[in-house]
Design an enzyme around this catalytic site. Structure first.
Site, PDB file in Angstrom:
ATOM      1  N   GLY A  73       0.830  -1.199   0.000  1.00  0.00           N
ATOM      2  CA  GLY A  73       0.000   0.000   0.000  1.00  0.00           C
ATOM      3  C   GLY A  73       0.863   1.245   0.000  1.00  0.00           C
ATOM      4  CB  CYS A 100       5.373  -4.222   0.525  1.00  0.00           C
ATOM      5  SG  CYS A 100       6.291  -2.669   0.315  1.00  0.00           S
ATOM      6  CE1 TYR A 101       0.832   0.923   5.634  1.00  0.00           C
ATOM      7  CE2 TYR A 101      -0.749  -0.880   5.592  1.00  0.00           C
ATOM      8  CZ  TYR A 101      -0.340   0.341   6.075  1.00  0.00           C
ATOM      9  OH  TYR A 101      -1.119   1.001   7.021  1.00  0.00           O
ATOM     10  CG  HIS A 187       5.807  -5.727  -4.217  1.00  0.00           C
ATOM     11  ND1 HIS A 187       4.504  -5.595  -3.821  1.00  0.00           N
ATOM     12  CD2 HIS A 187       6.459  -4.625  -3.769  1.00  0.00           C
ATOM     13  CE1 HIS A 187       4.357  -4.463  -3.158  1.00  0.00           C
ATOM     14  NE2 HIS A 187       5.532  -3.853  -3.109  1.00  0.00           N
ATOM     15  CD  GLU A 189       2.937  -8.594  -5.323  1.00  0.00           C
ATOM     16  OE1 GLU A 189       2.659  -7.415  -5.021  1.00  0.00           O
ATOM     17  OE2 GLU A 189       3.646  -9.346  -4.602  1.00  0.00           O
ATOM     18  CB  SER A 241     -19.112  -5.980 -27.634  1.00  0.00           C
ATOM     19  OG  SER A 241     -18.151  -6.891 -27.126  1.00  0.00           O
ATOM     20  N   GLY A 242     -18.977  -8.635 -29.642  1.00  0.00           N
ATOM     21  CA  GLY A 242     -18.119  -9.330 -30.579  1.00  0.00           C
ATOM     22  C   GLY A 242     -16.738  -9.608 -30.044  1.00  0.00           C
ATOM     23  N   GLY A 243     -16.414  -9.029 -28.880  1.00  0.00           N
ATOM     24  CA  GLY A 243     -15.143  -9.308 -28.253  1.00  0.00           C
ATOM     25  C   GLY A 243     -15.163 -10.641 -27.539  1.00  0.00           C
ATOM     26  CB  VAL A 244     -12.435 -12.670 -26.037  1.00  0.00           C
ATOM     27  CG1 VAL A 244     -11.846 -11.692 -25.022  1.00  0.00           C
ATOM     28  CG2 VAL A 244     -12.306 -14.096 -25.531  1.00  0.00           C
ATOM     29  CG  ASP A 245     -14.189  -9.502 -22.253  1.00  0.00           C
ATOM     30  OD1 ASP A 245     -13.313 -10.386 -22.203  1.00  0.00           O
ATOM     31  OD2 ASP A 245     -13.939  -8.294 -22.160  1.00  0.00           O
ATOM     32  CB  SER A 246     -19.895  -9.775 -25.178  1.00  0.00           C
ATOM     33  OG  SER A 246     -19.362  -9.565 -26.467  1.00  0.00           O
ATOM     34  CB  SER A 247     -17.694 -13.873 -28.119  1.00  0.00           C
ATOM     35  OG  SER A 247     -17.844 -12.789 -29.013  1.00  0.00           O
ATOM     36  CE  LYS A 393     -10.096  -8.521 -22.454  1.00  0.00           C
ATOM     37  NZ  LYS A 393     -11.408  -8.179 -23.058  1.00  0.00           N
TER      38      LYS A 393
END
Length: 537
Positions: A73, A100-101, A187, A189, A241-247, A393
């Site tokens: 943080g 860290c924090y 960190h 990660e 929308s045609g993108g990978v998310d909505s498809s 994504k």
């Protein structure tokens, strides 16, 4: 497969927790890497969530996680108003890792001392291991770790010992083995930390005793059950929308509820060249999923006419988007639910999270709103179905592949919901849209021709609201510059500009100034995220 968490404050649906008994909780203290910690845990195939640092010990006891991680943080633990966790967390008997924090807070609350370091430590540092067991098993002595701190541990609490140090930080990793409390000043990660994932695996598997049960198949099965339980026999309208998310969402919902799903594609005029036609053809002819097409180009352009503020653009587009759905749904409906391909980065970047009610201090700030999160009107007529809102994504792509989505869509570059409207800096007009649409096509067409499309996370053009002088055919020109943005990233949360061959830049530039009317100059954006964002607006 990695799957991501809900937003920083509200917990995820109880049924997900019921199915996945093993999970880790990340308490967010405002770090830009909090969601990245969760993603790294998901890479070990263990479920995780990001929750606010205000989550109480009793709430955590009820959730019964296998482990807790305290994020980094921007604050110092000794500052007035600095965020602190419930001190009863230390007595839950649950393994805790402070990063860290988070490590400094652990030290302070358990009786140690944290002070301003004589020298801050930022960037890469060599980790010298004093105890190669437990948390640091398989972490190579001298391995590089990513540091970002101005404070250091001056005195450790009783029961703690040093596991590792750097040349500048005596207590780079610490542990109370008996209570299973661990801290690292670096960190693990981030990708810059050489053996960071090994450390995370040690904590997840050996210290928290987790099993790798959180998989793509587990998510798909539970998401389908969740949708069926929530929707019942009601009808669902999907914002396609045609993108990978909505498809991916369309395929998932079609598998779950079949003909109860109606896909609607609203052509708001901000899509890339040829995409609306290709989308409708794919879904109708190849996927056998009906799509209701709505041409609303003039309506959207009129709605944002004269608007230059990017946040106002997003909100107006978002409001208009929902209004069109409401109107069209009344003609096609009735529908009870609106399905959206909202992802976790949309949620986290749209939310004003962790605002202290007493001090008003904001630990994490809103970066930008997304049309499918921050732009929803208060009088929304639909209930929302958002099965993907816990995913990054790359995780959506894995889910898409597992349920049969073709590679053409799975590997499609991310595209913002407001489309080209936020890649035109300043006012959006039909003329500017045509210029940018043609310029964007040149970028995509050229990298595809050279077999480099999948070398980039995103590749696009940005149109600036200025003009510059040029010379073409012995004639003076006064036209727009276009910014070329070619991005390398794993998840979109952090990104770097791509070191591409000069020949590619030269070819794109030559094509653009010759083929796109209104453009006479091309520049290349070499800004990473952070400090910039991938999109300009």
């Amino acid at each position: 497969m990695t799957l991501q968490t809900e937003s920083a404050t509200p917990p995820v649906a109880p049924n997900l927790r019921d199915v996945n008994r093993q999970m880790l909780i990340i308490l967010d203290f405002g770090s830009q890497y909090s969601e990245l910690i969760a993603r790294r845990i998901r890479e070990t195939q263990v479920y995780s969530e990001v929750l606010s640092y205000r989550t109480t010990a009793e709430q955590l006891r009820q959730l019964n996680p296998k482990g807790i991680i305290l994020s980094g943080g921007p604050s110092s633990v000794y500052d007035a108003g600095a965020p602190h966790c419930d001190p009863e967390i230390w007595d839950l008997g649950i393994p805790v890792l402070g990063v860290c924090y988070g490590m400094q807070l652990m030290v302070q609350q358990l009786g140690g001392q944290v002070e301003r370091a004589e020298r801050g430590e930022y960037g890469k540092a060599s980790l010298h291991i004093d105890d190669p067991t437990d948390l640091l098993t398989n972490v190579e002595d001298g391995s590089t770790m990513w540091m970002s701190h101005g404070d250091s541990v001056a005195a450790m609490p009783a029961g703690f010992e040093t596991l590792a140090h750097t040349d500048n930080t005596p207590c780079a990793a610490i542990a109370d083995h008996g209570r299973k409390l661990y801290g690292v000043q670096f960190h693990p990660e981030v990708v810059h930390s050489q053996d960071g994932i090994a450390l995370i695996r040690n904590f997840v598997y050996h210290i928290c005793d987790c099993e790798p049960t959180w998989t793509t198949e587990a998510f798909v099965e539970e998401a389908i059950r969740e949708v069926k339980a929530k929707v019942g026999e009601k009808r669902v309208l999907l914002a396609l929308s045609g993108g990978v998310d909505s498809s991916t969402l369309a395929f998932l919902l079609h598998r779950a509820i079949g003909d109860q799903l109606t896909c609607m594609f609203i052509d708001q005029g901000f899509m890339r060249k040829y995409e609306p036609e290709r989308l409708v053809q794919l879904f109708r002819d190849e996927f056998a999923i009906p799509v209701h097409y709505v041409n609303a180009r003039d309506r959207f352009i009129e709605r944002i006419a004269g608007v230059t503020d990017p946040e106002e653009k997003r909100k107006r587009i978002g409001h208009e988007f929902i209004r069109v759905f409401e109107e069209e749904s009344r003609r096609l409906g009735p529908f009870d639910y609106l399905a959206q391909g909202t992802l976790y980065p949309d949620v986290i970047e749209s939310a004003d999270t962790n605002v202290d009610p007493k001090t008003g201090e904001r630990v994490a700030v809103k970066i930008k709103s997304h049309h499918n999160v921050g732009g929803l009107p208060k009088d929304l007529q639909f209930k929302l179905v958002e099965p993907l809102r816990k995913l990054f994504k790359d995780e959506v792509r894995k889910v898409g592949r597992s349920i049969g989505l073709p590679e053409e869509i799975v590997r499609r570059h991310p595209f913002p919901g407001p489309g080209l409207a936020i890649r035109i800096i300043g006012e959006v007009t039909a003329e500017r849209l045509n210029i940018l649409r043609d310029a964007d096509f040149v970028v995509r067409d050229e990298i595809q021709k050279q077999g480099m499309y999948h070398d980039f996370w995103q590749a696009f053009a940005v149109l600036l609201p200025i003009r510059s002088v040029g010379v073409m055919g012995d004639q003076r020109t006064y036209a727009h510059p276009v910014v070329l943005r070619l991005i390398a990233s794993e998840d979109g949360m952090t990104a770097d500009w791509s070191r591409v061959p000069y020949d590619l830049l030269e070819t794109i530039s030559n094509r653009m100034v010759n083929e796109v009317k209104g453009v006479n100059r091309v520049v290349y954006d070499i800004t990473s995220k952070p400090p910039g964002t991938i999109e300009w607006e």
